[in-house]
Design an enzyme around this catalytic site. Sequence first.
Site, PDB file in Angstrom:
ATOM      1  N   HIS A 235       0.840  -1.203   0.000  1.00  0.00           N
ATOM      2  CA  HIS A 235       0.000   0.000   0.000  1.00  0.00           C
ATOM      3  C   HIS A 235       0.875   1.254   0.000  1.00  0.00           C
ATOM      4  CE1 HIS A 235      -3.717   2.263   1.179  1.00  0.00           C
ATOM      5  NE2 HIS A 235      -2.805   3.091   1.671  1.00  0.00           N
ATOM      6  N   GLU A 236       1.838   1.302   0.922  1.00  0.00           N
ATOM      7  CA  GLU A 236       2.663   2.503   1.031  1.00  0.00           C
ATOM      8  C   GLU A 236       3.621   2.635  -0.148  1.00  0.00           C
ATOM      9  OE1 GLU A 236       1.601   4.542   3.004  1.00  0.00           O
ATOM     10  OE2 GLU A 236       0.445   3.254   4.345  1.00  0.00           O
TER      11      GLU A 236
ATOM     12  N   HIS B 251       1.832   4.455  -2.852  1.00  0.00           N
ATOM     13  CA  HIS B 251       1.922   5.907  -2.653  1.00  0.00           C
ATOM     14  C   HIS B 251       3.290   6.424  -3.113  1.00  0.00           C
ATOM     15  CE1 HIS B 251      -1.797   6.858  -0.624  1.00  0.00           C
ATOM     16  NE2 HIS B 251      -1.594   5.981   0.339  1.00  0.00           N
TER      17      HIS B 251
ATOM     18  N   GLU C  32      -4.625   7.645  -3.252  1.00  0.00           N
ATOM     19  CA  GLU C  32      -5.081   6.364  -2.702  1.00  0.00           C
ATOM     20  C   GLU C  32      -5.400   5.361  -3.810  1.00  0.00           C
ATOM     21  OE1 GLU C  32      -4.824   5.369   0.221  1.00  0.00           O
ATOM     22  OE2 GLU C  32      -4.462   7.230   1.295  1.00  0.00           O
TER      23      GLU C  32
END
Length: 489
Positions: free
Chosen positions: A256-257, A260, A284
């Site tokens: 997820h990170e 980003h 997101e």
Amino acid sequence: MTFDLVLDHLRQTSLLLQIAETSHWDQETVMPEKGASLRAEQIGALAATIHTRQSDPQVMEWISALNEAELTPFDRCNVDEARRQYDKATRIPKSLAEASAKAASEGQVLWTEARKQNDYAVFAPALKRNVALKREEAACLTDGDGGLYDSLLDSFEPGAETAEVEPLLESLRPALVSLRERIQEKPAPTALSGSFPESDQLDLARFVAETMGYDFKAGRLDISVHPFSSGTVSDARITTRIDEADIQDCLFSTMHEVGHALYTQGAAHPYLPAGDYCSMGVHESQSRFWENQIGRSQPFAEWFFPSLKTRFDTLNLRGPEELYAAVNHVQTGFVRTEADEVHYNLHILLRFELELELIDGSLETEDLEAAWNMRFERDFGKAPPDARLGVLQDVHWSAGLFGYFPTYSLGNIYSACLDEAMRADLPDRDAMVRAGETAPILDWLRERVHSRGRLLAPQDLIAEATGKAPSTRPLIDYLETKFGALYDL
């Protein structure tokens, strides 16, 4: 010459904002405990300096002297962002900007301590202060008939309004609840289990991050209480967290990170607003795409399983099929970041509802924990057993990030739209993922999203990238197709 002054002013302001962001990273990862009070003062001082620059009337004098018809779209976007910054800064007193920044820094420290003690009361005074400051800020920014929450939402999703976002997100609820109910009637897959030492998890997380395209010469991976991403194109930092009994938290938090950070590392003009990210909903979309459409896909399980089994011989799963089923197990859990794709947006709807009421004053912080537990039981059928698994699980409100939560669901909507378009352009994408070849996927996102900066409004950017206006249909279709096959619905 006058335009060069505007650009230099914006660049210097961006650099100060990046310094503030690095200070927050340091606070959450390596800052000594006794540094918290000083750090709050430092961040407050930086906020005051940034506010002074953004509200400098000289900037508007420079802009008024420009012939904007001669500017490129990129340069006009920078001018528009300078106006936007000036308008917001001149509405918010410098003392309020400084107080909000200090309260956010102090709030995060108290939130961390409250989680350690598993006691909402430790954090409640800081949250009360944050809410009061955000209400005051929203009142400064609100025009005409707009509600207080609209101005906070606009900080994360420019141009978005509660009256549009709320029914859009609520429209997901019937389909999600229906899908959940049909799945609950089916047998559960074998749960992933084993022993996963911290050092080995971090080693595997770095391997996955590099495979996704994360540049460790321009970034780093650390551990924090709540995973997050921050930084710039040449210094994009991410964090994850470790549970030695369950590798999924580290794996999917990292993916997820990294999603980003790939957006951050792909910025074409990192020191100017026009080259920055479009919105948090679009940001997101990148994290949720890599976490879900890639990380929780069957081709990824086929690529990833051998590396997982080699590093962790206590893993109970026998092959990629079992891994794919395990990481997509649909079950009612308490923690948003660990939620499956069917439940995730229901977690967001809960938080969205609560923060709307906190900002409009119909819910006070003293009553938040009880309201959280009551509504969680309403939506999920059981109440959280403690504060750590309930009202204290997210860092956002401690940092004053009201208006952020709905961007997660907007990100899910956008990511499904991008996924659908990408599959049409890259019909052999599954084979790429199966082979660990993600460069064409990242290149597609770089061209369609990352390099576009803020030249378009969020929905226009997604429409340009996909050829269609964003809607919830691709997300619902994706979930129905994926979980229909997994659970033989």
